[in-house]
Write an enzyme that holds these catalytic residues in place. Structure first.
Site, PDB file in Angstrom:
ATOM      1  N   GLY A   8      27.807   5.494  27.237  1.00  0.00           N
ATOM      2  CA  GLY A   8      27.427   4.084  27.374  1.00  0.00           C
ATOM      3  C   GLY A   8      28.597   3.201  27.762  1.00  0.00           C
ATOM      4  O   GLY A   8      28.751   2.110  27.228  1.00  0.00           O
ATOM      5  N   SER A  34      28.786   7.088  21.673  1.00  0.00           N
ATOM      6  CA  SER A  34      29.459   7.157  20.390  1.00  0.00           C
ATOM      7  C   SER A  34      30.512   6.061  20.298  1.00  0.00           C
ATOM      8  O   SER A  34      31.448   6.024  21.105  1.00  0.00           O
ATOM      9  CB  SER A  34      30.119   8.525  20.243  1.00  0.00           C
ATOM     10  OG  SER A  34      31.050   8.486  19.200  1.00  0.00           O
ATOM     11  N   VAL A  42      38.561  -0.693  31.573  1.00  0.00           N
ATOM     12  CA  VAL A  42      39.559  -1.599  32.142  1.00  0.00           C
ATOM     13  C   VAL A  42      39.121  -2.085  33.522  1.00  0.00           C
ATOM     14  O   VAL A  42      39.827  -2.851  34.143  1.00  0.00           O
ATOM     15  CB  VAL A  42      40.966  -0.963  32.257  1.00  0.00           C
ATOM     16  CG1 VAL A  42      41.663  -0.951  30.939  1.00  0.00           C
ATOM     17  CG2 VAL A  42      40.906   0.401  32.888  1.00  0.00           C
ATOM     18  N   ALA A  45      37.970  -5.468  38.663  1.00  0.00           N
ATOM     19  CA  ALA A  45      37.870  -6.040  40.004  1.00  0.00           C
ATOM     20  C   ALA A  45      36.810  -5.293  40.788  1.00  0.00           C
ATOM     21  O   ALA A  45      36.677  -4.079  40.672  1.00  0.00           O
ATOM     22  CB  ALA A  45      39.216  -5.933  40.715  1.00  0.00           C
ATOM     23  N   LYS A  73      36.538 -13.478  43.437  1.00  0.00           N
ATOM     24  CA  LYS A  73      37.571 -12.688  44.129  1.00  0.00           C
ATOM     25  C   LYS A  73      37.302 -12.741  45.626  1.00  0.00           C
ATOM     26  O   LYS A  73      36.219 -12.372  46.073  1.00  0.00           O
ATOM     27  CB  LYS A  73      37.505 -11.245  43.614  1.00  0.00           C
ATOM     28  CG  LYS A  73      38.382 -10.293  44.405  1.00  0.00           C
ATOM     29  CD  LYS A  73      38.339  -8.878  43.864  1.00  0.00           C
ATOM     30  CE  LYS A  73      39.071  -7.952  44.809  1.00  0.00           C
ATOM     31  NZ  LYS A  73      38.937  -6.536  44.448  1.00  0.00           N
ATOM     32  N   GLN A 143      26.752 -24.634  60.068  1.00  0.00           N
ATOM     33  CA  GLN A 143      27.577 -24.145  61.175  1.00  0.00           C
ATOM     34  C   GLN A 143      28.831 -23.405  60.686  1.00  0.00           C
ATOM     35  O   GLN A 143      29.508 -22.742  61.461  1.00  0.00           O
ATOM     36  CB  GLN A 143      28.053 -25.299  62.082  1.00  0.00           C
ATOM     37  CG  GLN A 143      26.961 -25.988  62.899  1.00  0.00           C
ATOM     38  CD  GLN A 143      26.071 -26.853  62.019  1.00  0.00           C
ATOM     39  OE1 GLN A 143      26.531 -27.508  61.089  1.00  0.00           O
ATOM     40  NE2 GLN A 143      24.772 -26.832  62.292  1.00  0.00           N
ATOM     41  N   LEU A 326      33.210   7.815  35.796  1.00  0.00           N
ATOM     42  CA  LEU A 326      34.415   8.633  35.659  1.00  0.00           C
ATOM     43  C   LEU A 326      34.055  10.110  35.472  1.00  0.00           C
ATOM     44  O   LEU A 326      34.885  10.983  35.728  1.00  0.00           O
ATOM     45  CB  LEU A 326      35.263   8.125  34.496  1.00  0.00           C
ATOM     46  CG  LEU A 326      35.784   6.685  34.668  1.00  0.00           C
ATOM     47  CD1 LEU A 326      36.458   6.194  33.393  1.00  0.00           C
ATOM     48  CD2 LEU A 326      36.741   6.578  35.846  1.00  0.00           C
ATOM     49  N   THR A 337      37.167   0.203  43.789  1.00  0.00           N
ATOM     50  CA  THR A 337      35.945   0.857  44.271  1.00  0.00           C
ATOM     51  C   THR A 337      35.146   1.593  43.201  1.00  0.00           C
ATOM     52  O   THR A 337      34.031   2.040  43.483  1.00  0.00           O
ATOM     53  CB  THR A 337      36.306   1.874  45.382  1.00  0.00           C
ATOM     54  OG1 THR A 337      37.468   2.606  44.985  1.00  0.00           O
ATOM     55  CG2 THR A 337      36.578   1.172  46.684  1.00  0.00           C
ATOM     56  N   ILE A 339      33.573   0.829  40.284  1.00  0.00           N
ATOM     57  CA  ILE A 339      32.276   0.282  39.868  1.00  0.00           C
ATOM     58  C   ILE A 339      31.310   0.310  41.057  1.00  0.00           C
ATOM     59  O   ILE A 339      30.115   0.584  40.909  1.00  0.00           O
ATOM     60  CB  ILE A 339      32.446  -1.128  39.253  1.00  0.00           C
ATOM     61  CG1 ILE A 339      33.154  -0.971  37.893  1.00  0.00           C
ATOM     62  CG2 ILE A 339      31.114  -1.856  39.094  1.00  0.00           C
ATOM     63  CD1 ILE A 339      33.567  -2.258  37.217  1.00  0.00           C
TER      64      ILE A 339
HETATM   65  P1  FAD Z   1      33.822   5.358  30.037  1.00  0.00           P
HETATM   66  O1  FAD Z   1      34.100   3.916  30.013  1.00  0.00           O
HETATM   67  O2  FAD Z   1      34.913   6.285  29.593  1.00  0.00           O
HETATM   68  O3  FAD Z   1      32.546   5.618  29.119  1.00  0.00           O
HETATM   69  C1  FAD Z   1      32.250   6.895  28.615  1.00  0.00           C
HETATM   70  C2  FAD Z   1      31.114   6.818  27.603  1.00  0.00           C
HETATM   71  O4  FAD Z   1      30.791   8.130  27.178  1.00  0.00           O
HETATM   72  C3  FAD Z   1      31.450   6.022  26.341  1.00  0.00           C
HETATM   73  O5  FAD Z   1      30.333   5.264  25.960  1.00  0.00           O
HETATM   74  C4  FAD Z   1      31.656   7.112  25.296  1.00  0.00           C
HETATM   75  O6  FAD Z   1      31.319   6.693  24.001  1.00  0.00           O
HETATM   76  C5  FAD Z   1      30.694   8.168  25.781  1.00  0.00           C
HETATM   77  N1  FAD Z   1      31.032   9.513  25.320  1.00  0.00           N
HETATM   78  C6  FAD Z   1      32.024  10.311  25.756  1.00  0.00           C
HETATM   79  N2  FAD Z   1      32.020  11.472  25.050  1.00  0.00           N
HETATM   80  C7  FAD Z   1      30.990  11.386  24.166  1.00  0.00           C
HETATM   81  C8  FAD Z   1      30.479  12.253  23.159  1.00  0.00           C
HETATM   82  N3  FAD Z   1      31.011  13.437  22.893  1.00  0.00           N
HETATM   83  N4  FAD Z   1      29.422  11.822  22.454  1.00  0.00           N
HETATM   84  C9  FAD Z   1      28.849  10.623  22.684  1.00  0.00           C
HETATM   85  N5  FAD Z   1      29.296   9.762  23.620  1.00  0.00           N
HETATM   86  C10 FAD Z   1      30.364  10.137  24.339  1.00  0.00           C
HETATM   87  N6  FAD Z   1      36.868   0.170  38.384  1.00  0.00           N
HETATM   88  C11 FAD Z   1      36.655  -0.876  39.197  1.00  0.00           C
HETATM   89  O7  FAD Z   1      35.606  -0.957  39.834  1.00  0.00           O
HETATM   90  N7  FAD Z   1      37.604  -1.855  39.321  1.00  0.00           N
HETATM   91  C12 FAD Z   1      38.804  -1.781  38.707  1.00  0.00           C
HETATM   92  O8  FAD Z   1      39.605  -2.704  38.826  1.00  0.00           O
HETATM   93  C13 FAD Z   1      39.080  -0.641  37.904  1.00  0.00           C
HETATM   94  N8  FAD Z   1      40.274  -0.481  37.305  1.00  0.00           N
HETATM   95  C14 FAD Z   1      40.526   0.661  36.613  1.00  0.00           C
HETATM   96  C15 FAD Z   1      41.803   0.916  36.122  1.00  0.00           C
HETATM   97  C16 FAD Z   1      42.084   2.107  35.458  1.00  0.00           C
HETATM   98  C17 FAD Z   1      43.473   2.394  34.986  1.00  0.00           C
HETATM   99  C18 FAD Z   1      41.052   3.039  35.208  1.00  0.00           C
HETATM  100  C19 FAD Z   1      41.314   4.304  34.444  1.00  0.00           C
HETATM  101  C20 FAD Z   1      39.777   2.795  35.691  1.00  0.00           C
HETATM  102  C21 FAD Z   1      39.512   1.631  36.416  1.00  0.00           C
HETATM  103  N9  FAD Z   1      38.268   1.406  36.961  1.00  0.00           N
HETATM  104  C22 FAD Z   1      38.051   0.320  37.756  1.00  0.00           C
HETATM  105  C23 FAD Z   1      37.190   2.345  36.709  1.00  0.00           C
HETATM  106  C24 FAD Z   1      36.232   1.803  35.689  1.00  0.00           C
HETATM  107  O9  FAD Z   1      36.894   1.430  34.506  1.00  0.00           O
HETATM  108  C25 FAD Z   1      35.212   2.882  35.386  1.00  0.00           C
HETATM  109  O10 FAD Z   1      34.739   3.430  36.575  1.00  0.00           O
HETATM  110  C26 FAD Z   1      34.059   2.307  34.692  1.00  0.00           C
HETATM  111  O11 FAD Z   1      34.469   1.604  33.556  1.00  0.00           O
HETATM  112  C27 FAD Z   1      33.086   3.385  34.312  1.00  0.00           C
HETATM  113  O12 FAD Z   1      33.574   4.141  33.275  1.00  0.00           O
HETATM  114  P2  FAD Z   1      32.564   5.167  32.654  1.00  0.00           P
HETATM  115  O13 FAD Z   1      31.411   4.434  32.097  1.00  0.00           O
HETATM  116  O14 FAD Z   1      32.289   6.239  33.639  1.00  0.00           O
HETATM  117  O15 FAD Z   1      33.398   5.881  31.474  1.00  0.00           O
END
Ligand code: FAD
Length: 494
Positions: A8, A34, A42, A45, A73, A143, A326, A337, A339
């Protein structure tokens, strides 16, 4: 169909919101997350395509900005990427104006050869506005040229906002730690998630949004990962928010550092900052110290370390499991890119929504498109690193010396020989985006399309002069970014 979303974070709740909005009546959607694990969150943008996602859900812009502490932006400033002390912008929207069939870049290249082209920013509405902290939503007059924009926002708050949206439309959220993934003995498909306390959540289709862990796509299905570290060696980041300070800029700033780069993203209540770096070249402590020494305000938290490997899963859709966010792979945030990749995976999936068992041809099609999309974005990011002129700095010297992906080599060769930029199929970044980065990084084109010679030299001067004057006048009439945001957030916008 019964969909189970594992995770989530931003990806999980974007997926849940979109499925709850578009899946046919009777579809069951359950999301497991969880709180003990938490999210990366993080991401701050975005690019203008986010409008499509928000509009598809029917979100109100003012409410969205209030809920996420968002700001506007207009593009990304790249400071020091070509050389220390220099900066250019990859601004959204158009540059100059086309004449007949030919894009503006050829006229600019000709004027450059003749010695009277001004820097590209003089012909970019967004960059002129961004640099003077102004903006306009849409067109100022019928325009006027249209201003393209995206948002900075708190991705954690965005996920929370979408959670409320999804739960209001029937998505069931289950709190719990996924302990294991059960596969069907005969088909090999995923059958259920097993949570702590031996709770079992079964489904027809599973969406892996578990972040870097990739619990389903990799942990259970062992799909494999293509590692792109040889092109993009940055593998860590340290992030810290700070109090507001400096200008409230309507753009992201990316500043090149000795072994990576630093982002600066202004939100309503704070500035998001982070340092992306190659751990082979700089220690974690040095990277954090560099970040803390280059903040515009007081740090509001301890620096947060993050580790990643740039690359993508060999298949994003494998059997009855689709990885989004991710869990699907990591693209460093240089062009904001990630999101967007979540959003585009969701819309591609919705367009191929399985009615029952997943069709192998459909899965192949999805994966081919995803690979195409990811590799072309990767190429664009690689270009920023490769085309640096920071001679004498080991990290940057190595980036200039790398062997480029063949797809990027072809694009570069074509630009250098002809001034033409080939946008293949529906690759994300348009000619205008590539043009700005190529020109901004000093990658020269030796020719332009000869149709540009059809204008006399005087007419060409006139074209450039008029374009610039009109844009300067447009920007002069625009309100300041902070005023536009303030009015919208307070609900008094026109
Ligand atoms: P996460 O946020 O890691 O969520 C994972 C979820 O899985 C959590 O809810 C967690 O509880 C759950 N989970 C994991 N394991 C279990 C388990 N065993 N049991 C139950 N639940 C579990 N994107 C942009 O578009 N613009 C940006 O500027 C940008 N900057 C970034 C900078 C950095 C350094 C990083 C690392 C990423 C950045 N991103 C950016 C990417 C962006 O943060 C992610 O793509 C976005 O937040 C999606 O993350 P996610 O939901 O895939 O993963």
């Amino acid at each position: 169909m019964r969909f189970v979303i594992a995770g989530g974070g931003t990806a999980g709740w974007m997926t849940a919101a979109a499925l709850s909005r578009f899946a046919p009546p009777g579809t069951q959607i359950e999301l497991v997350e969880s709180e003990d694990i938490g999210t990366v969150g993080v991401g701050e943008a975005t690019i203008p395509q986010i409008h499509l996602f928000n509009a598809a859900l029917g979100l109100d812009e003012a409410e969205f900005l209030r809920e996420t502490n968002g700001s506007f932006k207009l593009g990304i400033e790249f400071a020091g990427w070509q050389r220390e002390g220099e900066s250019y912008m990859h601004a959204f929207g158009s540059i100059g104006r086309p004449v007949g069939l030919l894009p503006f870049q050829h006229y600019w290249l000709r004027a450059k050869q003749l010695g009277f082209a001004k820097p590209l920013q003089r012909y970019s509405l967004n960059e002129l506005a961004a640099r003077t902290l102004r903006m306009q939503r849409g067109r100022r007059t019928p325009q006027s040229p249209e201003m393209a924009y995206a948002y900075h926002f708190d991705a954690g708050l965005y996920a929370a906002y979408l959670r409320r949206f999804a739960e209001a439309r029937g998505v069931v959220r289950t709190e719990g730690l996924i302990r294991s993934v059960e596969r069907d003995g005969q088909s090999g498909d995923i059958a259920a998630l097993v949570l702590d306390g031996e709770r079992r959540i079964s489904g027809d289709f599973f969406i892996d949004c578990t972040g870097f862990r990739g619990l389903l796509i990799e942990g259970a299905l062992e799909t494999g990962f293509d590692d792109w570290t040889h092109y993009l060696p940055c593998d860590r980041a340290v992030a810290v928010p700070c109090s507001g300070g400096g200008d409230f800029t309507p753009y992201t700033r990316s500043t090149a550092r000795a072994c990576g780069w630093q982002w600066r993203i202004p939100l309503q209540h704070r500035i998001g900052n982070g340092h992306v770096y190659a751990s082979a070249m700089i220690s974690d402590d040095e990277a954090a110290a560099t970040l803390l020494a280059n903040l515009d305000g007081q740090p509001l938290a301890d620096p947060r370390p993050l580790r990643f490997t740039t690359g993508m899963r060999r298949k994003h859709w494998n059997r009855n499991c689709l990885a989004i966010g991710l869990a699907a792979g990591f693209m460093e945030p240089l062009e904001s890119t990630s999101i967007h990749l979540v959003q585009s995976a969701i819309s591609r999936f919705l367009s191929m929504l399985p009615a029952g068992k997943s069709d192998p041809a459909m899965i192949d099609h999805f994966n081919t498109q995803a690979r195409f999309e990811w590799t072309r974005i990767r190429d664009f990011i690689v270009l920023h690193y490769w085309a640096n002129q920071r001679v004498g700095e080991p990290f940057w010297d190595a980036m200039r010396a790398m062997e480029l992906p063949e797809t990027l080599q072809r694009k570069l060769a074509q630009w250098q020989a002809t001034g033409f930029i080939h946008r293949e199929h529906e690759e994300l970044f348009t000619e205008v985006g590539w043009f700005q980065v190529l020109a901004g990084q000093g990658v020269e084109a030796s020719a332009y399309n000869p149709i540009a010679d059809a204008l006399s030299e005087d007419d060409l001067r006139d074209l450039l002069g008029r374009t610039e004057a009109e844009l300067v006048e447009e920007v002069r009439m625009m309100p300041r970014h902070i005023e536009v945001l303030d009015q919208i957030v307070r609900g008094v916008a026109a």
